[in-house]
Enzyme design. Structure first.
Site, PDB file in Angstrom:
ATOM      1  N   ARG A   1      33.050 -19.886  -8.281  1.00 10.01           N
ATOM      2  CA  ARG A   1      33.483 -19.391  -6.966  1.00 10.01           C
ATOM      3  C   ARG A   1      34.386 -18.160  -7.077  1.00 10.01           C
ATOM      4  NH1 ARG A   1      33.139 -23.175  -2.505  1.00 10.01           N
ATOM      5  NH2 ARG A   1      31.274 -24.345  -2.902  1.00 10.01           N
TER       6      ARG A   1
ATOM      7  N   ASP B   1      24.185 -20.049  -2.287  1.00 11.95           N
ATOM      8  CA  ASP B   1      24.770 -21.376  -2.124  1.00 11.95           C
ATOM      9  C   ASP B   1      23.736 -22.399  -2.550  1.00 11.95           C
ATOM     10  OD1 ASP B   1      27.268 -22.788  -0.859  1.00 11.95           O
ATOM     11  OD2 ASP B   1      25.514 -23.967  -0.287  1.00 11.95           O
TER      12      ASP B   1
ATOM     13  N   ARG C   1      36.208 -16.416  -0.638  1.00  7.43           N
ATOM     14  CA  ARG C   1      37.329 -16.208   0.284  1.00  7.43           C
ATOM     15  C   ARG C   1      38.654 -15.851  -0.350  1.00  7.43           C
ATOM     16  NH1 ARG C   1      36.356 -21.423   3.818  1.00  7.43           N
ATOM     17  NH2 ARG C   1      35.655 -22.052   1.756  1.00  7.43           N
TER      18      ARG C   1
ATOM     19  N   ARG D   1      32.080  -9.948   4.967  1.00  8.16           N
ATOM     20  CA  ARG D   1      31.450 -11.110   5.590  1.00  8.16           C
ATOM     21  C   ARG D   1      31.747 -11.212   7.086  1.00  8.16           C
ATOM     22  NH1 ARG D   1      30.676 -16.158   4.032  1.00  8.16           N
ATOM     23  NH2 ARG D   1      30.376 -16.393   6.259  1.00  8.16           N
TER      24      ARG D   1
ATOM     25  N   TYR E   1      23.909 -34.314   0.022  1.00 12.43           N
ATOM     26  CA  TYR E   1      24.011 -33.654   1.337  1.00 12.43           C
ATOM     27  C   TYR E   1      22.850 -34.046   2.253  1.00 12.43           C
ATOM     28  CZ  TYR E   1      27.821 -30.739  -0.369  1.00 12.43           C
ATOM     29  OH  TYR E   1      29.025 -30.306  -0.858  1.00 12.43           O
TER      30      TYR E   1
HETATM   31  O1  CP3 Z   1      31.216 -17.021  -6.860  1.00 12.22           O
HETATM   32  C1  CP3 Z   1      30.426 -18.008  -6.881  1.00 12.22           C
HETATM   33  O2  CP3 Z   1      30.701 -19.031  -7.512  1.00 12.22           O
HETATM   34  C2  CP3 Z   1      29.061 -17.864  -6.239  1.00 12.22           C
HETATM   35  C3  CP3 Z   1      28.898 -18.408  -4.983  1.00 12.22           C
HETATM   36  C4  CP3 Z   1      28.756 -19.893  -4.670  1.00 12.22           C
HETATM   37  C5  CP3 Z   1      28.883 -20.349  -3.339  1.00 12.22           C
HETATM   38  N1  CP3 Z   1      28.559 -21.668  -3.318  1.00 12.22           N
HETATM   39  C6  CP3 Z   1      29.226 -19.506  -2.199  1.00 12.22           C
HETATM   40  C7  CP3 Z   1      29.927 -20.137  -1.061  1.00 12.22           C
HETATM   41  C8  CP3 Z   1      28.406 -21.003  -5.453  1.00 12.22           C
HETATM   42  C9  CP3 Z   1      28.171 -21.078  -6.945  1.00 12.22           C
HETATM   43  C10 CP3 Z   1      28.279 -22.119  -4.569  1.00 12.22           C
HETATM   44  C11 CP3 Z   1      27.854 -23.447  -5.009  1.00 12.22           C
HETATM   45  C12 CP3 Z   1      28.139 -24.615  -4.163  1.00 12.22           C
HETATM   46  N2  CP3 Z   1      28.031 -24.734  -2.806  1.00 12.22           N
HETATM   47  C13 CP3 Z   1      28.472 -25.879  -4.666  1.00 12.22           C
HETATM   48  C14 CP3 Z   1      28.606 -26.213  -6.124  1.00 12.22           C
HETATM   49  C15 CP3 Z   1      29.888 -25.711  -6.667  1.00 12.22           C
HETATM   50  C16 CP3 Z   1      31.088 -26.564  -6.303  1.00 12.22           C
HETATM   51  O3  CP3 Z   1      31.983 -26.032  -5.651  1.00 12.22           O
HETATM   52  O4  CP3 Z   1      31.117 -27.708  -6.728  1.00 12.22           O
HETATM   53  C17 CP3 Z   1      28.621 -26.752  -3.582  1.00 12.22           C
HETATM   54  C18 CP3 Z   1      29.017 -28.210  -3.630  1.00 12.22           C
HETATM   55  C19 CP3 Z   1      28.329 -26.012  -2.399  1.00 12.22           C
HETATM   56  C20 CP3 Z   1      28.311 -26.484  -1.015  1.00 12.22           C
HETATM   57  C21 CP3 Z   1      29.312 -25.749  -0.207  1.00 12.22           C
HETATM   58  N3  CP3 Z   1      29.109 -24.465   0.273  1.00 12.22           N
HETATM   59  C22 CP3 Z   1      30.646 -26.114   0.140  1.00 12.22           C
HETATM   60  C23 CP3 Z   1      31.270 -27.443  -0.183  1.00 12.22           C
HETATM   61  C24 CP3 Z   1      31.219 -25.035   0.842  1.00 12.22           C
HETATM   62  C25 CP3 Z   1      32.646 -24.895   1.367  1.00 12.22           C
HETATM   63  C26 CP3 Z   1      32.761 -25.098   2.829  1.00 12.22           C
HETATM   64  C27 CP3 Z   1      34.063 -24.530   3.376  1.00 12.22           C
HETATM   65  O5  CP3 Z   1      33.976 -23.633   4.195  1.00 12.22           O
HETATM   66  O6  CP3 Z   1      35.137 -24.965   2.935  1.00 12.22           O
HETATM   67  C28 CP3 Z   1      30.243 -24.021   0.919  1.00 12.22           C
HETATM   68  C29 CP3 Z   1      30.390 -22.691   1.538  1.00 12.22           C
HETATM   69  C30 CP3 Z   1      30.455 -21.555   0.606  1.00 12.22           C
HETATM   70  N4  CP3 Z   1      29.613 -21.338  -0.456  1.00 12.22           N
HETATM   71  C31 CP3 Z   1      31.349 -20.439   0.696  1.00 12.22           C
HETATM   72  C32 CP3 Z   1      31.007 -19.559  -0.333  1.00 12.22           C
HETATM   73  C33 CP3 Z   1      31.609 -18.202  -0.636  1.00 12.22           C
HETATM   74  C34 CP3 Z   1      32.429 -20.289   1.750  1.00 12.22           C
HETATM   75  C35 CP3 Z   1      31.817 -19.915   3.053  1.00 12.22           C
HETATM   76  C36 CP3 Z   1      32.509 -18.782   3.764  1.00 12.22           C
HETATM   77  O7  CP3 Z   1      32.991 -17.829   3.118  1.00 12.22           O
HETATM   78  O8  CP3 Z   1      32.493 -18.828   4.998  1.00 12.22           O
END
Ligand code: CP3
Length: 355
Positions: free
Chosen positions: A38, A87, A42, A51, A162
């Site tokens: 990640r 994602d 953010r 974004r 999910y």
């Molecule tokens: O930099 C990186 O690592 C690449 C981007 C990345 C994202 N999601 C972008 C993202 C990666 C590798 C993921 C994987 C992901 N997504 C996982 C596995 C990694 C982990 O954290 O265990 C999981 C479980 C998800 C599912 C998911 N997507 C969650 C739980 C969330 C957070 C929700 C929140 O808003 O708190 C997301 C959203 C997400 N994925 C964001 C990003 C940058 C945030 C969304 C935003 O910016 O509005």
């Protein structure tokens, strides 16, 4: 084929010889490579800016935006690898499932998958479904120069959690109820997800990704016997499907201390470790022939510089006897993290590990 006798393929020599890929192959490195799960997202003001007004899943379908967001942390922190901005639910959206990512919540599925009839909604993924991925990775590999790009996907269990729950869960009671109560349906669901996941990783590798990481973030909810019987076969199928490319395959989950050996057995070249198990203990659990990735507690970054450096040094010391070590956090960068603390951490790891 293992990552050690990999064909170089179309990969530029400088990328093949990067510290990150060498560490994954357990070859000697000039310094311990570092990247952060990640790292895009953010914590970065430049991410929040680009974004603005664009929903998460839509942002993943715009190649220019994906390229820019993927490059942001590489420019800022000087990390040794980029991770493709996407994602874990993107391939599921691409095959037509009605799901969204709700800010502050996570992936939400309109109609959960609970019955055999629901399985029909999980069709195979074709490269045409994700043309924007091929396009974005083409742009990215040109921009990245020697810096390797990590492709990724969600593992079958984490995706199923999910899909069956309908959204994030702490207990996974619906998913586990299917796993224990209807093992045949569960096996079929995971098998379908392994096909979709493998197809999604293939698209990324063929477009130019130099490594792939399978995120089984929530596998730590499972007892080893259940993981072995009901989850490992589907993840192993994913790793097998991409083995012939010879790119390193990384496997990560949270709270997986008791599963580390099995996660290696599933077919990984590099096993990701969260912060709960020190790397010198993790290596005993994983066994020889695999590199490890990890494992600084991401909350340490909220402490001062001295604390970050002391804890980072503990990670490096615990990794001293490893054949291959990729420095990372034990889970993703938290949104409130000071990005300068991440830049300083990357510098510290490079300096303290220089040989
Ligand atoms: O930099 C990186 O690592 C690449 C981007 C990345 C994202 N999601 C972008 C993202 C990666 C590798 C993921 C994987 C992901 N997504 C996982 C596995 C990694 C982990 O954290 O265990 C999981 C479980 C998800 C599912 C998911 N997507 C969650 C739980 C969330 C957070 C929700 C929140 O808003 O708190 C997301 C959203 C997400 N994925 C964001 C990003 C940058 C945030 C969304 C935003 O910016 O509005």
């Amino acid at each position: 084929m293992t990552a050690n006798d990999a064909p170089r393929g179309k990969q530029p020599t400088a990328t093949y010889d990067s510290a990150f890929l060498k560490a994954c192959r357990r070859e000697p490195v000039p310094h311990t490579p570092v990247w952060f799960m990640r790292q895009a997202g953010r914590s970065l003001p430049e991410y929040r800016k680009v974004r603005e007004g664009i929903p998460m899943l839509e942002s993943c379908t715009r190649p220019e935006l994906v390229t820019e967001i993927t490059l942001q942390p590489v420019r800022r922190h000087g990390v040794d690898a980029a991770i493709y901005y996407s994602d874990i639910v993107v391939p599921l959206k691409a095959i037509g499932l009605d799901l969204d990512i709700k800010p502050g919540v996570g992936p939400v599925v309109e109609q959960p998958i609970r019955t055999r009839a629901d399985l029909a909604r999980l069709r195979d993924l074709t490269p045409e479904d994700v043309g924007y991925v091929t396009e974005a990775i083409g742009m990215l590999t040109r921009e990245l120069g020697p810096v390797p790009l990590i492709g990724f996907a969600g593992a079958p269990f984490t995706l199923a959690s999910y899909l069956v729950e309908g959204g994030p869960s702490r207990t996974y009671e619906n998913a586990k109820a299917m796993m224990y109560g209807d093992p045949e349906l569960w096996a079929d669901l995971l098998d379908r997800l392994s096909g979709i996941t493998a197809a999604f990783l293939k698209v990324q590798i063929e477009a130019g990704a130099s490594a792939v990481q399978l995120f089984d973030s929530w596998a730590g909810a499972l007892a080893p016997a259940d993981y072995r019987r009901s989850v490992l076969p589907a993840s192993a199928k994913v790793f097998d499907a991409v083995a012939h490319y010879g790119v390193p395959r990384l496997h990560f989950g949270v709270g997986t201390g008791e599963l580390l050996g099995l996660m290696g057995e599933a077919g990984a070249d590099v096993v990701g470790v969260d912060w709960r198990v020190p790397l010198d203990e993790a290596v005993r659990r994983v066994g020889p022939g695999k590199a490890l990735q990890g494992n600084l507690d991401p909350t340490v970054l909220f402490a001062g510089k001295d604390a970050v450096e002391a804890k980072a040094q503990e990670v490096l010391d615990a990794a001293a006897g490893l054949e291959g070590h990729v420095f990372n956090l034990g889970h993703g960068v938290m949104p409130g993290t000071d990005p300068d603390a991440l830049t300083r951490l990357a510098e510290y790891v490079h300096g303290a590990s220089a040989r």
